[in-house]
Scaffold this motif. Structure first.
Motif, short mmCIF file in Angstrom:
data_model
loop_
_atom_site.label_atom_id
_atom_site.label_comp_id
_atom_site.label_asym_id
_atom_site.label_seq_id
_atom_site.Cartn_x
_atom_site.Cartn_y
_atom_site.Cartn_z
N ILE A 125 17.74 4.73 1.43
CA ILE A 125 16.82 3.58 0.95
C ILE A 125 15.31 3.73 1.23
O ILE A 125 15.22 4.27 2.22
N TYR A 126 14.72 2.92 0.44
CA TYR A 126 13.16 2.76 0.57
C TYR A 126 12.93 1.38 0.74
O TYR A 126 13.54 0.51 0.13
N CYS A 127 11.94 1.19 1.68
CA CYS A 127 11.39 -0.29 1.91
C CYS A 127 10.09 -0.46 2.40
O CYS A 127 9.39 0.39 2.12
N ARG A 128 9.65 -1.44 2.24
CA ARG A 128 8.34 -2.09 2.41
C ARG A 128 8.01 -2.04 3.88
O ARG A 128 8.89 -2.01 4.88
N PRO A 129 6.85 -1.67 4.41
CA PRO A 129 6.45 -1.47 5.61
C PRO A 129 6.67 -2.74 6.56
O PRO A 129 6.41 -2.53 7.81
N VAL A 130 6.99 -3.88 5.79
CA VAL A 130 7.17 -5.06 6.78
C VAL A 130 8.76 -5.33 6.61
O VAL A 130 9.47 -6.51 7.16
N CYS A 131 9.53 -4.48 6.36
CA CYS A 131 11.03 -4.82 6.56
C CYS A 131 11.45 -5.11 7.97
O CYS A 131 11.32 -4.30 8.81
N GLN A 168 0.88 -1.23 -0.07
CA GLN A 168 0.08 -0.12 -0.11
C GLN A 168 1.15 1.44 0.15
O GLN A 168 0.35 2.28 -0.48
N PHE A 169 2.15 1.25 0.54
CA PHE A 169 2.97 2.29 0.66
C PHE A 169 4.46 1.69 0.59
O PHE A 169 4.70 0.41 1.18
N VAL A 170 5.50 2.64 0.45
CA VAL A 170 7.00 2.37 0.83
C VAL A 170 7.20 3.58 1.62
O VAL A 170 6.65 4.62 1.58
N VAL A 171 8.47 3.29 2.30
CA VAL A 171 8.95 4.29 3.14
C VAL A 171 10.44 4.50 2.98
O VAL A 171 11.18 3.74 2.53
N GLY A 172 10.55 5.83 2.61
CA GLY A 172 12.04 6.22 2.25
C GLY A 172 12.77 6.83 3.43
O GLY A 172 12.11 7.63 4.15
N VAL A 173 13.82 6.40 3.78
CA VAL A 173 14.69 6.72 4.98
C VAL A 173 15.74 7.64 4.63
O VAL A 173 16.76 7.36 4.00
N THR A 174 15.59 8.94 4.95
CA THR A 174 16.66 9.89 4.34
C THR A 174 17.86 9.63 5.03
O THR A 174 18.82 10.15 4.36
N SER A 175 18.06 9.17 6.37
CA SER A 175 19.45 8.93 6.65
C SER A 175 20.16 7.91 5.85
O SER A 175 21.46 7.88 5.83
N THR A 176 19.52 6.82 5.13
CA THR A 176 20.35 5.86 4.43
C THR A 176 20.09 6.31 2.96
O THR A 176 20.77 5.50 2.04
N HIS A 230 19.75 5.24 -11.08
CA HIS A 230 18.83 4.94 -10.15
C HIS A 230 19.22 4.09 -8.87
O HIS A 230 18.75 4.56 -7.65
N TYR A 231 20.16 3.22 -9.01
CA TYR A 231 20.37 2.25 -7.90
C TYR A 231 21.89 2.63 -7.33
O TYR A 231 22.13 2.04 -6.54
N ARG A 232 22.66 3.18 -8.26
CA ARG A 232 24.04 3.62 -7.95
C ARG A 232 25.08 2.09 -7.65
O ARG A 232 25.91 2.09 -7.09
N LEU A 233 24.55 1.30 -8.58
CA LEU A 233 25.35 0.05 -8.74
C LEU A 233 24.84 -0.46 -10.17
O LEU A 233 24.08 -0.27 -10.78
N SER A 234 25.79 -1.56 -10.57
CA SER A 234 25.44 -2.09 -11.89
C SER A 234 24.81 -3.38 -11.57
O SER A 234 24.69 -3.87 -10.54
N GLY A 274 14.74 10.09 -5.22
CA GLY A 274 16.21 9.87 -4.84
C GLY A 274 16.57 8.61 -4.05
O GLY A 274 17.67 8.47 -3.78
N PHE A 275 15.49 7.94 -3.68
CA PHE A 275 15.90 6.94 -2.88
C PHE A 275 15.98 5.37 -3.69
O PHE A 275 15.43 5.38 -4.77
N ARG A 276 16.80 4.48 -3.08
CA ARG A 276 17.00 3.36 -3.98
C ARG A 276 16.51 2.09 -3.02
O ARG A 276 15.94 2.12 -1.90
N PRO A 277 15.95 1.03 -3.92
CA PRO A 277 15.17 -0.06 -3.08
C PRO A 277 16.10 -0.81 -2.03
O PRO A 277 17.31 -0.96 -2.45
N CYS A 278 15.55 -1.31 -1.04
CA CYS A 278 16.13 -2.32 0.07
C CYS A 278 16.50 -3.29 -0.64
O CYS A 278 15.68 -4.11 -1.21
N LEU A 279 17.88 -4.00 -0.38
CA LEU A 279 18.06 -5.44 -0.85
C LEU A 279 17.45 -6.40 -0.03
O LEU A 279 17.59 -7.59 -0.43
N ARG A 280 17.09 -6.24 1.13
CA ARG A 280 16.50 -6.91 2.33
C ARG A 280 15.33 -7.31 2.06
O ARG A 280 14.98 -8.70 1.87
N CYS A 281 14.40 -6.30 2.04
CA CYS A 281 12.91 -6.62 2.07
C CYS A 281 12.31 -6.72 0.54
O CYS A 281 11.37 -7.08 0.22
#
Length: 506
Positions: A32-38, A22-30, A174-178, A61-68
């Motif tokens: 990264i953006y995540c799912r609410p269940v991360c 339903q939404f994603v959260v961007g964390v300004t300190s990292t 967009h993700y700052r990696l290859s 400007g947020f990148r997707p989380c590699l964990r969630c």
């Protein structure tokens, strides 16, 4: 859907699965953006920004989380966005419309000007249509890089970027990696030569009831359901410039754990991977906001029942027409013969076929279908329907204009309101469709006519399709005896007959 930061943060801190997708959260300190269940440590509220769609987070400007892995989250349902036109555009973009056509063509298909649609879309989702389409491709590429051993060049073409160079450039931007670095970072060390992908959903899901429903309508040679697994053929056309290629294969889906299905598909379907994923999510109604639906239908019981969707709208419409006023067994036999005679054989799978294409059925004389056991009125209805779908006059897919589509269906001799509403439920994925003339629904609701049934069902709007599925299920008895719905709405067990005065007069 308006995002309330306090509510979103509460869902984030509790890892509430009802909000996944339903939404994603961007964390300004990292960044990264995540799912609410991360499962990572919850960030401070002041460091959180909430977005309705991953595309909006990436645009900020947020990148997707590699964990969630946001690419695995359930998608938005047709009822989540605030504007119906924007919802329709989103569904068509998710179906890959912009992979082969322009935003102007998309606006024309919906029936508004391109400028108006751009404005509506940006106001609803906070991003442009092009940005959402790009994010869709990037997240699908990320998924394939993580979950498969496909070469990067094949992935680039499969998701619609055209070249590995283009994919590399967008990943860096967009993700700052290859892509190669992402694959090394997420590699599990257990290479699997088969292509198996996970499909997430919002609980609950009654998987047994879903398979019972589909098994009652199984067409031999086209699909197979056994041991908790759904298998079937897929034929998907894809345009390559002036050429159109059909990609075919046999896929399987099974429930492997809490809130997760797995899809296994052959390499032959890799070029249309996005279409395959969307088709499977539609068939099992995985985008449904079940928490909202369950709260709205409280008291009806049968938690987790969803509205099974369609592989193609044309196929669903043909099934409905063939099923008019005949037993389920008879309808399945006729459909199996129709598939074997007019369907395209599946290479490497003797005795298995794809469902006949509209272009093929539109050219058949009525006698060819009558010889299968169909009445002339139904044979002619199928041929007329096929011509309308083939020429683009009629679109039977999620996002199609509901009222207009139902009206056009009812204009076809041999199709009545029940059939049109049933097609709206399963092919258009319209959650408020309701076949009020259905005999079983009228009986369960204690109504003498369709008008009274509409009035009594109004309390379940805009989720009346889900109410209908539950009422049919309740009327069918034990869960192992799934309702077998014909286009007349009569609910039968494996040999019973059905009829409906509303439909038979069409």
């Amino acid at each position: 859907m308006n995002l309330v930061p306090d509510v979103c943060y509460q869902a984030l801190t509790s890892r509430d699965r009802r909000f996944d997708g339903q939404f994603v959260v961007g964390v300004t300190s990292t960044g990264i953006y995540c799912r609410p269940v991360c499962r990572v440590r919850c960030p401070k509220f002041d460091h959180c920004r909430f977005f309705m769609h991953p595309a909006a987070a990436e645009q900020a400007g947020f990148r997707p989380c590699l964990r969630c892995r946001p690419e695995l989250a359930p998608g938005l349902s047709m009822m989540d966005a605030g504007d119906q036109l924007a919802r329709a555009a989103m569904v068509m973009i998710d179906n890959g419309f912009l992979d082969h056509d322009s935003s102007a063509a998309l606006a024309g298909r919906i029936g508004v000007s391109e400028r108006h649609l751009r404005r509506l879309f940006k106001a609803t989702f906070g991003v442009t249509m092009a940005a959402l389409a790009r994010t869709r491709r990037l997240l699908l590429a990320k998924r394939l890089l993580t979950d498969t051993e496909l070469p990067v060049s094949e992935i680039a073409h499969a998701v619609g970027f055209g070249s590995q160079r283009r994919l590399n450039a967008l990943f860096q931007t967009h993700y700052r990696l290859s892509p190669g670095r992402l694959r090394r970072a997420t590699r599990t060390g257990h290479a699997d030569p088969s292509i198996t992908l996970s499909l997430a959903y919002q609980p609950p899901l009654d998987w047994v009831a879903m398979l019972d429903f589909l098994a009652a309508r199984q067409i031999d040679g086209l699909e197979q359901i056994e041991s908790g697994c759904w298998e079937r053929s897929l034929l998907i056309d894809k345009d390559y410039g002036s050429e159109r290629t059909t990609h075919a294969g046999w896929i399987s889906v099974e429930h492997v754990g809490p809130e997760q299905l797995t899809l296994t598909l052959p390499v032959s379907l890799v070029p249309v991977m996005g279409d395959v994923l969307k088709t499977v999510r539609d068939v099992f109604d995985l985008e449904a906001p079940m928490a909202l639906i369950e709260s709205h239908l409280e008291g009806l019981g049968n938690t987790g029942l969803r509205v099974p969707g369609a592989v193609t709208g044309f196929e669903m419409a043909v099934r409905a027409i063939v099923g008019q006023q005949v037993t389920t067994i008879r309808a399945r036999r006729v459909l199996a013969e129709l598939v074997a005679r007019f369907g395209e054989p599946l290479a490497g799978h003797p005795g298995r076929y794809g469902f006949p294409k509209p272009s093929v059925m539109a050219e058949q004389p009525p006698e060819a279908l009558i010889s299968l056991g169909l009445l002339r009125i139904r044979a002619e209805a199928i041929i007329t329907l096929a011509g309308a779908v083939n020429h683009g006059v009629l679109r039977l897919c999620p996002g199609a204009p509901v009222a207009e589509t139902i009206a056009r269906l009812c204009d076809i001799r041999g199709i009545g309101d029940w059939t049109a509403q049933y097609i709206a439920m399963r092919a258009l994925a319209w959650p408020d469709a309701f076949p009020a003339g259905d005999l079983v629904l009228k009986r369960v609701l204690g109504c003498d006519n369709a008008r009274e049934a509409v009035q009594r069902a109004s309390r379940w709007s805009p989720w009346r399709a889900y109410a209908a599925i539950r009422l049919w299920h309740q009327a069918s008895g034990p869960p192992t005896s799934c309702p077998a719905i014909t286009s007349q709405g009569a609910l039968t067990r494996s040999g019973a007959s059905a009829s409906s005065s509303e439909e038979s007069s069409s």
